[in-house]
Design a protein around this motif. Sequence first.
Motif, PDB file in Angstrom:
ATOM      1  N   LEU A   1       0.212  16.546  48.920  1.00 50.15           N
ATOM      2  CA  LEU A   1       1.375  16.411  49.799  1.00 50.15           C
ATOM      3  C   LEU A   1       1.813  14.946  49.902  1.00 50.15           C
ATOM      4  O   LEU A   1       3.012  14.653  49.854  1.00 50.15           O
ATOM      5  N   ALA A   2       0.855  14.047  50.023  1.00 53.94           N
ATOM      6  CA  ALA A   2       1.178  12.621  50.110  1.00 53.94           C
ATOM      7  C   ALA A   2       1.863  12.143  48.830  1.00 53.94           C
ATOM      8  O   ALA A   2       2.823  11.362  48.884  1.00 53.94           O
ATOM      9  N   ALA A   3       1.392  12.621  47.680  1.00 50.98           N
ATOM     10  CA  ALA A   3       2.004  12.219  46.403  1.00 50.98           C
ATOM     11  C   ALA A   3       3.437  12.719  46.301  1.00 50.98           C
ATOM     12  O   ALA A   3       4.325  11.986  45.832  1.00 50.98           O
ATOM     13  N   MET A   4       3.687  13.940  46.742  1.00 55.74           N
ATOM     14  CA  MET A   4       5.060  14.453  46.695  1.00 55.74           C
ATOM     15  C   MET A   4       5.954  13.673  47.645  1.00 55.74           C
ATOM     16  O   MET A   4       7.092  13.335  47.315  1.00 55.74           O
ATOM     17  N   HIS A   5       5.439  13.385  48.851  1.00 56.81           N
ATOM     18  CA  HIS A   5       6.242  12.637  49.827  1.00 56.81           C
ATOM     19  C   HIS A   5       6.530  11.210  49.371  1.00 56.81           C
ATOM     20  O   HIS A   5       7.598  10.670  49.680  1.00 56.81           O
TER      21      HIS A   5
ATOM     22  N   ASP B   1      -5.892  18.534  39.782  1.00 56.84           N
ATOM     23  CA  ASP B   1      -5.457  17.290  40.400  1.00 56.84           C
ATOM     24  C   ASP B   1      -3.932  17.198  40.484  1.00 56.84           C
ATOM     25  O   ASP B   1      -3.295  16.441  39.745  1.00 56.84           O
ATOM     26  N   LEU B   2      -3.350  17.966  41.402  1.00 58.66           N
ATOM     27  CA  LEU B   2      -1.893  17.949  41.551  1.00 58.66           C
ATOM     28  C   LEU B   2      -1.386  16.617  42.093  1.00 58.66           C
ATOM     29  O   LEU B   2      -0.270  16.210  41.773  1.00 58.66           O
ATOM     30  N   ALA B   3      -2.193  15.925  42.870  1.00 54.59           N
ATOM     31  CA  ALA B   3      -1.768  14.622  43.382  1.00 54.59           C
ATOM     32  C   ALA B   3      -1.508  13.657  42.234  1.00 54.59           C
ATOM     33  O   ALA B   3      -0.487  12.963  42.211  1.00 54.59           O
ATOM     34  N   ALA B   4      -2.401  13.618  41.264  1.00 51.94           N
ATOM     35  CA  ALA B   4      -2.264  12.685  40.145  1.00 51.94           C
ATOM     36  C   ALA B   4      -1.030  12.997  39.315  1.00 51.94           C
ATOM     37  O   ALA B   4      -0.253  12.094  38.977  1.00 51.94           O
ATOM     38  N   VAL B   5      -0.818  14.270  38.987  1.00 47.53           N
ATOM     39  CA  VAL B   5       0.332  14.606  38.147  1.00 47.53           C
ATOM     40  C   VAL B   5       1.639  14.418  38.912  1.00 47.53           C
ATOM     41  O   VAL B   5       2.620  13.915  38.356  1.00 47.53           O
ATOM     42  N   CYS B   6       1.682  14.776  40.189  1.00 43.46           N
ATOM     43  CA  CYS B   6       2.920  14.627  40.960  1.00 43.46           C
ATOM     44  C   CYS B   6       3.268  13.159  41.197  1.00 43.46           C
ATOM     45  O   CYS B   6       4.441  12.814  41.327  1.00 43.46           O
ATOM     46  N   ALA B   7       2.269  12.297  41.202  1.00 42.88           N
ATOM     47  CA  ALA B   7       2.517  10.863  41.371  1.00 42.88           C
ATOM     48  C   ALA B   7       3.204  10.254  40.153  1.00 42.88           C
ATOM     49  O   ALA B   7       3.777   9.164  40.245  1.00 42.88           O
ATOM     50  N   THR B   8       3.188  10.946  39.022  1.00 41.34           N
ATOM     51  CA  THR B   8       3.812  10.408  37.801  1.00 41.34           C
ATOM     52  C   THR B   8       5.311  10.668  37.742  1.00 41.34           C
ATOM     53  O   THR B   8       5.983  10.102  36.890  1.00 41.34           O
TER      54      THR B   8
ATOM     55  N   ALA C   1       0.944  27.200  43.681  1.00 45.85           N
ATOM     56  CA  ALA C   1      -0.084  26.732  44.608  1.00 45.85           C
ATOM     57  C   ALA C   1      -1.230  27.724  44.729  1.00 45.85           C
ATOM     58  O   ALA C   1      -2.376  27.327  44.958  1.00 45.85           O
ATOM     59  N   THR C   2      -0.952  28.989  44.555  1.00 47.80           N
ATOM     60  CA  THR C   2      -1.989  30.014  44.679  1.00 47.80           C
ATOM     61  C   THR C   2      -3.007  29.921  43.552  1.00 47.80           C
ATOM     62  O   THR C   2      -4.219  30.005  43.792  1.00 47.80           O
ATOM     63  N   MET C   3      -2.527  29.732  42.329  1.00 49.31           N
ATOM     64  CA  MET C   3      -3.458  29.589  41.201  1.00 49.31           C
ATOM     65  C   MET C   3      -4.250  28.296  41.339  1.00 49.31           C
ATOM     66  O   MET C   3      -5.445  28.248  41.036  1.00 49.31           O
ATOM     67  N   TRP C   4      -3.588  27.231  41.812  1.00 51.34           N
ATOM     68  CA  TRP C   4      -4.278  25.964  42.044  1.00 51.34           C
ATOM     69  C   TRP C   4      -5.406  26.147  43.053  1.00 51.34           C
ATOM     70  O   TRP C   4      -6.538  25.715  42.820  1.00 51.34           O
TER      71      TRP C   4
END
Length: 171
Positions: free
Chosen positions: A110-114, A69-76, A88-91
């Motif tokens: 991508l939305a979380a990073m943006h 869940d990269l979106a959740a962690v990047c949103a923090t 990203a490859t391992m993900w």
Amino acid sequence: MSEISDITLVLGHTASGKSLWAEEEIALMRGRKKYVATSRLLDSEMHKKAALHAARRGDDWRVHEESVDLAAVCATFGTGDAVLVDCATMWLTNLMMDDVDWEPRAEAWLAAMHASTARFVVVSNDVGGGVTPDNTMARRFQRMQGALNQRLAAAADRVFLVTAGLPLRLK
């Protein structure tokens, strides 16, 4: 999407020096150094590789382990955070092995990073430059990785290809 995001994509082949180069980029940034580790450490070789990377980075990095869940962690993350997502490859491998549709998760990431005010450096393998794999699963993964890299590159402010430890700016 926010105009305040800052995303750099670092592409390269296996053992190209892309992770080291990305770590050096983060080290040049002011702020809190964050490392998002996506790999599942399933064997002794992966444990050794992770330990080498951690020793190279040093103690001033805060590690966040997230394999799905990269979106959740990047949103923090927010203002003052310099975040390295490796990789990203391992993900994508994790999602494929879990039989999870990667595309909605990639769009959420991508939305979380943006939406974030943090600065992101994302490492990803360029798997399309070699031999066409001899089996269906590997060819499917190669196509998925190529599609993910294209989405990441389109979303990124800057894109670098690293080979032999040398960066070439593509965008």
